[in-house]
Motif scaffolding. Structure first.
Motif, PDB file in Angstrom:
ATOM      1  N   ALA A 107       0.834  -1.144  -0.190  1.00  0.00           N
ATOM      2  CA  ALA A 107      -0.183   0.139  -0.008  1.00  0.00           C
ATOM      3  C   ALA A 107       0.889   1.328   0.143  1.00  0.00           C
ATOM      4  CB  ALA A 107      -0.970   0.092   1.257  1.00  0.00           C
ATOM      5  N   VAL A 108       0.210   2.416  -0.358  1.00  0.00           N
ATOM      6  CA  VAL A 108       1.169   3.632  -0.393  1.00  0.00           C
ATOM      7  C   VAL A 108       1.186   3.955   0.714  1.00  0.00           C
ATOM      8  CG1 VAL A 108      -0.040   4.401  -2.776  1.00  0.00           C
ATOM      9  CG2 VAL A 108      -1.043   4.839  -0.868  1.00  0.00           C
ATOM     10  N   ASN A 109       0.814   3.790   1.930  1.00  0.00           N
ATOM     11  CA  ASN A 109       0.929   4.093   3.335  1.00  0.00           C
ATOM     12  C   ASN A 109       2.094   3.244   3.915  1.00  0.00           C
ATOM     13  OD1 ASN A 109      -0.659   1.888   3.735  1.00  0.00           O
ATOM     14  ND2 ASN A 109      -1.909   2.907   5.042  1.00  0.00           N
ATOM     15  N   GLY A 110       2.684   2.389   3.240  1.00  0.00           N
ATOM     16  CA  GLY A 110       3.621   1.387   3.753  1.00  0.00           C
ATOM     17  C   GLY A 110       3.083  -0.061   4.166  1.00  0.00           C
ATOM     18  N   ARG A 111       1.854  -0.200   4.564  1.00  0.00           N
ATOM     19  CA  ARG A 111       1.408  -1.504   4.794  1.00  0.00           C
ATOM     20  C   ARG A 111       1.114  -2.375   3.669  1.00  0.00           C
ATOM     21  NH1 ARG A 111      -3.016   0.819   9.343  1.00  0.00           N
ATOM     22  NH2 ARG A 111      -3.071  -1.226   9.910  1.00  0.00           N
ATOM     23  N   THR A 112       0.605  -3.591   3.778  1.00  0.00           N
ATOM     24  CA  THR A 112       0.510  -4.658   2.983  1.00  0.00           C
ATOM     25  C   THR A 112      -0.851  -5.244   2.695  1.00  0.00           C
ATOM     26  OG1 THR A 112       0.922  -6.225   4.553  1.00  0.00           O
ATOM     27  CG2 THR A 112       2.717  -5.335   3.479  1.00  0.00           C
ATOM     28  N   ASN A 157      -6.268  -7.786   3.829  1.00  0.00           N
ATOM     29  CA  ASN A 157      -7.265  -8.912   3.470  1.00  0.00           C
ATOM     30  C   ASN A 157      -7.617  -9.810   5.054  1.00  0.00           C
ATOM     31  OD1 ASN A 157      -6.749  -8.235   1.364  1.00  0.00           O
ATOM     32  ND2 ASN A 157      -5.203  -9.769   0.802  1.00  0.00           N
ATOM     33  N   LEU A 158      -6.513  -9.951   5.993  1.00  0.00           N
ATOM     34  CA  LEU A 158      -6.825 -10.528   6.971  1.00  0.00           C
ATOM     35  C   LEU A 158      -7.794  -9.745   8.009  1.00  0.00           C
ATOM     36  CD1 LEU A 158      -6.338 -12.995   8.988  1.00  0.00           C
ATOM     37  CD2 LEU A 158      -4.216 -11.920   9.893  1.00  0.00           C
ATOM     38  N   THR A 159      -7.498  -8.549   8.197  1.00  0.00           N
ATOM     39  CA  THR A 159      -8.507  -7.696   8.811  1.00  0.00           C
ATOM     40  C   THR A 159      -9.858  -7.741   8.586  1.00  0.00           C
ATOM     41  OG1 THR A 159      -6.686  -6.297   9.407  1.00  0.00           O
ATOM     42  CG2 THR A 159      -9.026  -5.454   9.834  1.00  0.00           C
ATOM     43  N   MET A 160     -10.056  -7.706   6.992  1.00  0.00           N
ATOM     44  CA  MET A 160     -11.461  -7.740   6.689  1.00  0.00           C
ATOM     45  C   MET A 160     -11.934  -9.239   6.969  1.00  0.00           C
ATOM     46  SD  MET A 160     -12.243  -4.936   5.728  1.00  0.00           S
ATOM     47  CE  MET A 160     -13.973  -5.692   5.147  1.00  0.00           C
ATOM     48  N   GLY A 161     -11.073 -10.314   6.582  1.00  0.00           N
ATOM     49  CA  GLY A 161     -11.564 -11.535   6.673  1.00  0.00           C
ATOM     50  C   GLY A 161     -12.358 -12.016   8.186  1.00  0.00           C
ATOM     51  N   LEU A 162     -11.234 -11.232   9.173  1.00  0.00           N
ATOM     52  CA  LEU A 162     -11.829 -11.367  10.489  1.00  0.00           C
ATOM     53  C   LEU A 162     -13.152 -10.968  11.094  1.00  0.00           C
ATOM     54  CD1 LEU A 162      -8.195 -11.349  12.213  1.00  0.00           C
ATOM     55  CD2 LEU A 162      -9.590 -13.400  12.049  1.00  0.00           C
ATOM     56  N   LEU A 219     -14.081 -13.595  -5.968  1.00  0.00           N
ATOM     57  CA  LEU A 219     -12.736 -12.721  -5.472  1.00  0.00           C
ATOM     58  C   LEU A 219     -13.292 -11.266  -5.345  1.00  0.00           C
ATOM     59  CD1 LEU A 219      -9.325 -13.689  -6.296  1.00  0.00           C
ATOM     60  CD2 LEU A 219     -10.011 -11.412  -6.301  1.00  0.00           C
ATOM     61  N   LEU A 220     -13.008 -10.637  -4.367  1.00  0.00           N
ATOM     62  CA  LEU A 220     -13.447  -9.317  -4.074  1.00  0.00           C
ATOM     63  C   LEU A 220     -12.248  -8.408  -4.137  1.00  0.00           C
ATOM     64  CD1 LEU A 220     -15.954  -9.835  -1.404  1.00  0.00           C
ATOM     65  CD2 LEU A 220     -16.437  -9.595  -3.807  1.00  0.00           C
ATOM     66  N   GLU A 221     -12.128  -7.338  -5.178  1.00  0.00           N
ATOM     67  CA  GLU A 221     -10.867  -6.464  -4.973  1.00  0.00           C
ATOM     68  C   GLU A 221     -11.564  -5.060  -4.333  1.00  0.00           C
ATOM     69  OE1 GLU A 221      -7.967  -6.922  -5.375  1.00  0.00           O
ATOM     70  OE2 GLU A 221      -7.819  -8.579  -6.925  1.00  0.00           O
ATOM     71  N   VAL A 222     -11.513  -5.060  -3.225  1.00  0.00           N
ATOM     72  CA  VAL A 222     -12.269  -3.690  -2.492  1.00  0.00           C
ATOM     73  C   VAL A 222     -11.915  -2.442  -2.910  1.00  0.00           C
ATOM     74  CG1 VAL A 222     -12.908  -2.758  -0.351  1.00  0.00           C
ATOM     75  CG2 VAL A 222     -12.489  -5.252  -0.436  1.00  0.00           C
ATOM     76  N   GLY A 223     -10.417  -2.257  -3.177  1.00  0.00           N
ATOM     77  CA  GLY A 223      -9.956  -0.846  -3.389  1.00  0.00           C
ATOM     78  C   GLY A 223      -8.458  -1.107  -4.134  1.00  0.00           C
ATOM     79  N   TYR A 224      -8.097  -0.049  -4.570  1.00  0.00           N
ATOM     80  CA  TYR A 224      -6.628  -0.112  -5.146  1.00  0.00           C
ATOM     81  C   TYR A 224      -5.752   0.510  -4.048  1.00  0.00           C
ATOM     82  CZ  TYR A 224      -7.642  -1.337  -9.637  1.00  0.00           C
ATOM     83  OH  TYR A 224      -7.902  -2.203 -10.762  1.00  0.00           O
ATOM     84  N   LEU A 225      -4.621  -0.389  -3.494  1.00  0.00           N
ATOM     85  CA  LEU A 225      -3.726   0.019  -2.314  1.00  0.00           C
ATOM     86  C   LEU A 225      -2.530   1.038  -3.106  1.00  0.00           C
ATOM     87  CD1 LEU A 225      -3.430  -3.395  -0.732  1.00  0.00           C
ATOM     88  CD2 LEU A 225      -4.473  -1.502   0.303  1.00  0.00           C
ATOM     89  N   MET A 256      -9.277   2.176   2.993  1.00  0.00           N
ATOM     90  CA  MET A 256      -9.296   0.716   3.246  1.00  0.00           C
ATOM     91  C   MET A 256      -8.614   0.273   4.421  1.00  0.00           C
ATOM     92  SD  MET A 256      -8.128  -0.279  -0.410  1.00  0.00           S
ATOM     93  CE  MET A 256      -8.100  -1.969  -0.209  1.00  0.00           C
ATOM     94  N   PHE A 257      -7.847   1.168   5.208  1.00  0.00           N
ATOM     95  CA  PHE A 257      -7.505   1.214   6.401  1.00  0.00           C
ATOM     96  C   PHE A 257      -8.025   1.913   7.448  1.00  0.00           C
ATOM     97  CE2 PHE A 257      -3.863  -0.732   4.048  1.00  0.00           C
ATOM     98  CZ  PHE A 257      -3.634  -1.573   4.603  1.00  0.00           C
TER      99      PHE A 257
END
Length: 466
Positions: A308-313, A318-323, A427-433, A442-443
């Motif tokens: 992601a542009v903010n340095g995260r991955t 994906n895991l946060t959303m899945g949980l 398969l869902l692509e929520v947005g563009y990182l 997204m975060f």
């Protein structure tokens, strides 16, 4: 050429002696894939045995220090000599007989030399080496225990005293003791699995023909007080439950540690965890069959996905959303949710679809974040199979409305996880990182909660649930 005897013993027990007892249980296992233990220590054969003309032949490669055996190879005579205690076995390549302590004895098959490996007939070696064998049907593992040699002069330990040092407590990577499961109780409609401390995070799935529910608990240890078979570190109890006929359990693995519990079912019902996931006490209830939904947080561990542009991955998103989706689905009585991963673990693509297929899931949803240009933005939904078109349309309707990002539509692509699943899958692509605004949303937790609710709403519509 030096030879080791451990591999022979392991394979011996696995094939020649144990096939009649557990052929159906091990039908899908390769020999090299079955866990093998000798005197409580897990071993890994270096060379796989093979069956030649219905006789199991085992390659001998390493001197068996653990057994105290000596193995010699005479190149000129093409002869293998094995010496252990008072037993001396001599076998010659291509000769259908052996000499044991000077006595000629016929063999089921002559030893062979193939590609530099000396192969010996399994059954014969087993009958002459005094090894106790236990097959654990729960963990599908072979446990070998060397029988003590008879020695009248040996002083036995006092009654009630251990004859060997106790096992060291199992610990995690940080040296913290693992939870020890001390209680496995089954009532008419409820299952209790309780440890002394720590966190139990079960992975549950069903098997058919016969009907079974399998519960794997990673990073856990089975208390020896539960063993009914100490050699195989396993136990079982007969149940009077209307749903379960027998409960079987074992120390499924020790590298890494995991415990497996198998419920032999009288009828097909689901087990859902009412409480205790992530604590030391699991409480599960049996209910009539529910809709099974598999949520797949994409990527994980060494596969971070997009950055992601903010340095995260992406794997973190994906895991946060899945949980979040999983937690919401747990609140729907008619749905039994499953996660392909619940932490930062890497799961191969085919294993993700197999996970859903093995559970006979009704729907499969894989969650991702997209990446391309920094100007790219929007929400997309992908499918591949014809049975997934309607599901993709439903999910995209809810997802696009929740994100508020540009609607990039429903698209067909042969992504592995939606191609190899047996049920409707998207398969869902929520947005563009790669996009600063998309990433900011997204975060954001409020945005994530809204999207999670939309995903659940789409699943419920697909299953015709209110």
């Amino acid at each position: 050429m030096k030879v080791r005897f451990i591999t022979t013993l392991l394979s011996l027990l696995l094939i020649a002696l144990l096939i009649p007892a557990f052929a159906s249980a091990a039908a899908n296992d390769s020999i090299s894939g079955v866990p093998l233990f000798f005197n409580g220590k897990q071993l890994k054969p270096e060379v796989a045995p093979r069956i030649i003309k219905d006789v199991t032949m085992v390659p001998v490669r390493i001197i068996a220090e653990e057994l105290g055996s000596k193995v010699q190879w005479d190149q000129d005579a093409q002869m293998v000599t094995i010496v252990k205690n008072e037993t001396k076995i001599e076998m010659v390549i291509d000769r259908p007989s052996a000499v044991v302590n000077g006595v000629k004895t016929p063999l089921d098959a002559a030893p062979l030399l193939i590609a530099g490996n000396t192969l010996l007939p399994v059954r014969f070696v087993a009958e002459n080496m005094g090894i106790e064998v236990n097959w654990n049907a729960v963990s599908r593992a072979v446990y070998l225990t060397e029988k003590p040699a008879a020695n009248p002069g040996t002083v036995q330990p006092p009654a009630g005293q251990p004859d060997a040092p106790a096992d060291k407590p199992a610990v995690d990577a940080n040296g913290k003791p693992l939870p020890v499961i001390q209680k496995i109780d089954l009532s008419s409609s409820q299952l209790l699995i309780k440890a002394d401390t720590g966190e139990l995070k079960p992975v549950t799935f069903s098997l058919n023909d016969p009907s079974r529910i399998v519960i794997d608990i990673p990073n856990a240890v089975l208390d020896p007080s539960l063993y009914t078979n100490k050699a195989s570190k396993s136990g079982e109890t007969v149940s009077d439950s209307v749903y379960v006929s027998k409960v079987r359990y074992s120390q499924y693995n020790v590298s890494p540690h995991s415990v497996r519990v198998v419920l032999d079912m009288k009828q097909s019902v689901d087990l859902s965890w009412d409480s205790g996931v992530g604590t030391a006490a699991l409480t599960g209830a049996f209910r009539q069959a529910q809709y099974k939904v598999v949520i797949d947080p994409g990527h994980g561990d060494q596969d971070p996905g997009a950055k992601a542009v903010n340095g995260r991955t992406e794997k973190e998103f994906n895991l946060t959303m899945g949980l979040k989706v999983y937690k919401l689905l747990q609140e729907v009585p008619q749905i039994q949710p499953f996660l392909t991963r619940s932490d930062d673990t890497f799961i191969p693509l085919d294993n993700r679809s197999k996970f859903a297929n093995d559970r006979n899931a009704n729907v499969f949803v894989s969650i991702h974040g997209n990446s391309y240009l920094k100007t790219s933005t929007g929400t997309e939904t992908y499918y591949y199979k014809a049975d997934s078109v309607a599901f993709a349309d439903i999910m995209h309707k809810h997802l696009a409305a929740a994100t508020g990002l540009p609607d990039r539509g429903v698209r067909q692509q042969p992504f592995r996880v939606v191609k190899t699943t047996d049920m409707p899958a998207v398969l869902l692509e929520v947005g563009y990182l790669s996009n600063e605004r998309d990433t900011s949303l997204m975060f954001d937790e409020a945005f994530q909660n809204k999207v999670a609710e939309a995903i659940v709403a789409g699943i419920k519509e697909q299953l015709n649930l209110r």
